[in-house]
Design an enzyme around this catalytic site. Sequence first.
Site: not given
Length: 442
Positions: A91, A98, A111, A225
Amino acid sequence: MDCWMLLVSLGSRMTRLSRLSVYAAVYLCLCLLANVVLVMVFVMSQRWGDSTPAAAPRGGPASSTHDWDLNNARLLTCKEIHTIRNLTVIGSGWTKTVYRGLYGNSAVALKTVHSSGHDMTSCQEETSVCYHRCASKIIKETALLRELKHPNVLKVLGECLPNEDYSPGPPAVGVVAVITELGHPVDMIEILQMDFESRLKLAYDVVSILQHLVHSPLGSLLMKDFRRQQFVIVGDTLKLSDVDDIVLGDPKCTHDKDCILEISSGKHVKSYLPCSAGKCKGYNSLSNAIQAGQHFMRLLIPYGSPKALENTSSDILNRLLAGNLYSEEVYSEIHRLVRNYSSGNYLKDTEKDMIKDYVAYPGETISEGDFSCQKTAAWGCIQSVSSPAEGAWLCSQIPKCEAFILIDQRSWTGRQIAVFKSSLRNIKENKEHTLYIRRGQG
């Protein structure tokens, strides 16, 4: 060495060789040495592969991978992070990339700054300055994850914060890297295909996160969020993984009119909260709960529950989506639902009496007679039950069912696993099973 011996030999024969020949030999030797150096630099720069971030090691020898596992309290350091292998991109976003990798036998997530991401490519300053700005976001997120340590928050396993300024190399130096647990994304289709008990586990995790956000070590926190993309599933546990948009503390206020909570995504909700001691009391708690209802709970609790619990599940969801439940309240409601489901208190007396129609045979089992039934594994009809009485009642509702077996396994709620059978052929001894046969079938 051969090159230098050649030069010595040439020097002793200067009278027989022209000066041009000597220059040519020297040139060839220097070219050979230069090629060797270039190959060494290339190999070093490719140590982690083209897409792999290199981490500048700190002092001290790297520890063996054999003395570390995911439950180890010791954080991995730069040198250990440098040994993570089989890195694959899983990702990327504007700021970070990632990777999935292996440290020893443990799968982990790594990460680091996305060097070709939006935040880096849109930055107009020097590369090292842009990198530092992006890396600071990852460092801040990592610090927050560690502060929020909780079974439902992604666990930080290691970090590399080198002293050197970033340089893309080769070889790259000054690379910031963070190691966390590896999870998989929350997939809506996968959720809808789960049985009720598995979805109830996720609902239980959601309200645990809500409760932790309200009573965190940092105080009341707001998740601006609350989408599924902010979470991952590790094993069978839902975990908060992205904390970039978390806000500390309830909003400040001077009057009640400053504390109107309005959420337009999904069902429109407008709530009026009191201004107390300069803050909108309960703002974060209510906002988080409403968003959790819209993005998670509406998929988790309304479907597939025992009929006696359908009204309870629907009532919880309706009040949650209407903004009538704070985080603490929905936490209590889901815990009450789990206890009710686990105990089987929802069963009617007539349903409990079905056990009288069955004869128990402890230590026996049936190896044949498997069949598929709704919302269970394809190779058999398997469900959890709160008691033998519920197993008997469920068997009586399935036309094919002639018997059921209680095995020595329990679900996360403590309910026992039952395997339903359509045949009595091949009865065998098994000390960990109890066979229940409907009267008149044996």
